[in-house]
Design an enzyme around this catalytic site. Structure first.
Site, PDB file in Angstrom:
ATOM      1  N   ARG A  48       0.668  -1.121  -0.002  1.00  0.00           N
ATOM      2  CA  ARG A  48      -0.067   0.073   0.507  1.00  0.00           C
ATOM      3  C   ARG A  48       1.000   1.031  -0.078  1.00  0.00           C
ATOM      4  NH1 ARG A  48       2.104   1.841   3.635  1.00  0.00           N
ATOM      5  NH2 ARG A  48       0.950   3.202   4.008  1.00  0.00           N
ATOM      6  N   GLY A  49       0.245   2.215  -0.486  1.00  0.00           N
ATOM      7  CA  GLY A  49       1.508   3.715  -0.286  1.00  0.00           C
ATOM      8  C   GLY A  49       1.494   3.934  -1.577  1.00  0.00           C
ATOM      9  N   ALA A  50       0.981   5.229  -2.562  1.00  0.00           N
ATOM     10  CA  ALA A  50       0.545   5.975  -3.378  1.00  0.00           C
ATOM     11  C   ALA A  50       1.923   5.074  -4.490  1.00  0.00           C
ATOM     12  CB  ALA A  50       0.542   7.365  -3.906  1.00  0.00           C
ATOM     13  N   ARG A  89      -7.634   0.148  -7.207  1.00  0.00           N
ATOM     14  CA  ARG A  89      -7.460   0.939  -6.321  1.00  0.00           C
ATOM     15  C   ARG A  89      -7.844   2.004  -6.619  1.00  0.00           C
ATOM     16  NH1 ARG A  89      -4.135   1.110  -0.842  1.00  0.00           N
ATOM     17  NH2 ARG A  89      -6.477   1.919  -0.011  1.00  0.00           N
ATOM     18  N   GLN A 200      -2.352   2.202  10.063  1.00  0.00           N
ATOM     19  CA  GLN A 200      -0.634   2.349   9.360  1.00  0.00           C
ATOM     20  C   GLN A 200      -0.298   2.833  10.602  1.00  0.00           C
ATOM     21  OE1 GLN A 200      -4.004   3.248   7.875  1.00  0.00           O
ATOM     22  NE2 GLN A 200      -3.343   1.893   5.769  1.00  0.00           N
ATOM     23  N   ASP A 241      -1.830  11.309  -1.977  1.00  0.00           N
ATOM     24  CA  ASP A 241      -3.043  10.269  -2.526  1.00  0.00           C
ATOM     25  C   ASP A 241      -2.934  10.588  -4.233  1.00  0.00           C
ATOM     26  OD1 ASP A 241      -3.170   8.781  -0.169  1.00  0.00           O
ATOM     27  OD2 ASP A 241      -2.474   7.315  -1.281  1.00  0.00           O
ATOM     28  N   ASN A 251      -5.390  12.350   0.568  1.00  0.00           N
ATOM     29  CA  ASN A 251      -4.665  12.036   1.379  1.00  0.00           C
ATOM     30  C   ASN A 251      -5.579  11.265   2.489  1.00  0.00           C
ATOM     31  OD1 ASN A 251      -1.790  10.638   2.314  1.00  0.00           O
ATOM     32  ND2 ASN A 251      -2.285  11.463   4.331  1.00  0.00           N
ATOM     33  N   LYS A 252      -4.776   9.765   3.513  1.00  0.00           N
ATOM     34  CA  LYS A 252      -5.427   9.289   4.526  1.00  0.00           C
ATOM     35  C   LYS A 252      -6.448   9.107   5.198  1.00  0.00           C
ATOM     36  CE  LYS A 252      -4.968   5.768   3.959  1.00  0.00           C
ATOM     37  NZ  LYS A 252      -6.099   4.354   3.783  1.00  0.00           N
TER      38      LYS A 252
HETATM   39  O1  MRU Z   1      -4.453   3.114   2.146  1.00  0.00           O
HETATM   40  P1  MRU Z   1      -3.015   3.530   2.186  1.00  0.00           P
HETATM   41  O2  MRU Z   1      -1.946   2.587   2.907  1.00  0.00           O
HETATM   42  O3  MRU Z   1      -2.369   2.818   0.428  1.00  0.00           O
HETATM   43  O4  MRU Z   1      -2.706   5.453   2.127  1.00  0.00           O
HETATM   44  C1  MRU Z   1      -1.318   5.318   2.316  1.00  0.00           C
HETATM   45  C2  MRU Z   1      -1.629   6.714   2.808  1.00  0.00           C
HETATM   46  O5  MRU Z   1      -2.775   7.858   2.455  1.00  0.00           O
HETATM   47  C3  MRU Z   1       0.019   7.573   2.173  1.00  0.00           C
HETATM   48  O6  MRU Z   1      -0.218   8.758   3.531  1.00  0.00           O
HETATM   49  C4  MRU Z   1       0.288   8.169   0.584  1.00  0.00           C
HETATM   50  O7  MRU Z   1       0.001   7.018  -0.040  1.00  0.00           O
HETATM   51  C5  MRU Z   1       1.364   8.608   0.957  1.00  0.00           C
HETATM   52  S1  MRU Z   1       2.668   7.056   0.643  1.00  0.00           S
HETATM   53  C6  MRU Z   1       3.829   7.189   0.224  1.00  0.00           C
END
Ligand code: MRU
Length: 361
Positions: A48-50, A89, A200, A241, A251-252
């Site tokens: 996970r994470g962009a 996603r 996370q 994201d 973002n999250k």
């Molecule tokens: O749902 P996730 O864990 O993929 O969400 C991740 C985030 O929101 C991160 O903060 C974002 O992707 C930046 S990753 C460098």
């Protein structure tokens, strides 16, 4: 600087990732041998994470090309792979950027199709490492300035979710300036939002800060405002994201509330933005960024290690209580102090972004 990477290739040219669903309790890896493995890894948040989602999708296409050639399949197989990965996603735009880049490379391939897919995916990964390193170079002066203002006293940094190396390949976006500050001997301390429902913060950010010996404290998601009111936060830094042309940042879920609290308390909020997370085709984040809705059981249950040492899941509400589970929220540009990119720092606005990325004019 890195002690580990989040995605790598094996001797027989398959792909391996850390199973992030098991961290921090277990370090296990998963081998990806087909594009469907990559699709599942993205969907179920093994990765996970962009930026890491983008890298996994790129390797997913490489694996599809390999399968296509090895099994002598129809060309439509590759289109199916692109469609499946595109649908894995919805919010992080790096996924679509990486897939477009793979498509473009394959469409313009003059030589060996498989080598092109392999090289493009590898290149994309190496570029992300350098992008994150540079975000650290450009973000470090903000931490240095705070340390100087505080006469060498500890700089307290609050972050939400995980935009560290686990969300990328190496360095991370928000952690890159932090790791570089630590390397320079600057005293920092990180307030880690636990980031319900997938945690996370407690599972991943706390894990990687521990591995890199960065002082940190875990807090519940609702604590940040209180800490800010009491002078216990010097800056907030979050990932993104998807960032729009106007500088709105998805973002999250929960990032927006931190931005409101930071704004009310005159605390700077920085967004660490690799340009792969820019979506210059849209302006208004609130109406134009698709917000992922995930399974309600992620909210209704909590997962952790029980007293017998086993990973367990427990229900935390009445059996019949429904839950809503929006994965992301949008922080309007006006609440963002600066965007920190691999090309430098800019205002969260179209003018600011175009000053660094004139190719989007
Ligand atoms: O749902 P996730 O864990 O993929 O969400 C991740 C985030 O929101 C991160 O903060 C974002 O992707 C930046 S990753 C460098």
């Amino acid at each position: 600087m890195s002690t580990f990477r989040t995605i790598w290739t094996t001797e027989d040219r398959y792909v391996e990732v850390i199973d992030q669903r098991k961290l921090p309790h277990l370090y296990e890896t998963v081998e990806l041998k087909t594009y469907r493995d990559a699709e599942v890894a993205i969907k179920d948040m093994t990765v996970r994470g962009a930026p890491l989602i983008g890298a996994t999708a790129a390797y997913g296409i490489y694996l599809a090309v390999r399968e296509l050639i090895e099994k002598e399949l129809e060309g439509t197989f590759l289109d199916e792979a692109f469609s499946a990965l595109r649908a894995s996603r919805p919010t992080a735009v790096n996924l679509f950027w990486a897939l477009d880049r793979m498509r473009n490379a394959l469409d313009n391939c003059q030589g060996n199709f498989l080598d092109t897919a392999w090289n493009t995916a590898n290149q994309l990964v190496e570029e992300d490492v350098e992008t994150c390193r540079l975000i650290g170079v450009h973000g470090l002066p903000f931490i240095e300035a705070l340390a100087e203002k505080k006469k060498g006293d500890v700089v307290n940094i609050l972050t939400h979710c995980n935009a560290g190396m686990l969300g990328c390949i190496e360095w991370g976006t928000i952690t890159s300036p932090i790791y570089q500050a630590v390397q320079k001997g600057i005293k920092v301390h990180v307030w880690v939002d636990e980031t319900r429902p997938r945690n996370q913060g407690s599972n991943l950010t706390a894990y990687e800060l521990t591995r890199h010996n960065v002082p940190h404290t875990l807090i519940v998601d609702n604590a940040g405002g209180h800490l800010m009111q009491h002078g216990m936060v010097d800056m907030v830094i979050v990932g993104t994201d998807r960032t729009t042309r106007n500088g709105d940042v998805a973002n999250k879920i929960g990032t927006y509330l931190k931005a409101l609290a930071a704004n009310d308390n005159n605390i700077p909020l920085y967004v660490a933005l690799p340009s792969t997370t820019l979506d210059m085709t849209i302006r208004d984040g609130l109406s134009e960024i698709p917000i992922e809705e995930r399974n309600q059981d992620e909210v209704r249950y909590m997962i952790g290690k029980n007293s017998a040492g086993a990973i367990d899941s427990v229900l935390i509400c009445p059996e019949t209580t429904p839950a809503s589970n929006y994965g992301f929220d949008v922080t309007p540009a006006r609440l963002v102090t600066k965007l920190i990119t691999e090309r430098g720092v800019c205002d969260a606005s179209e003018e600011g972004l175009l000053s660094l990325f004139p190719e989007f004019a």
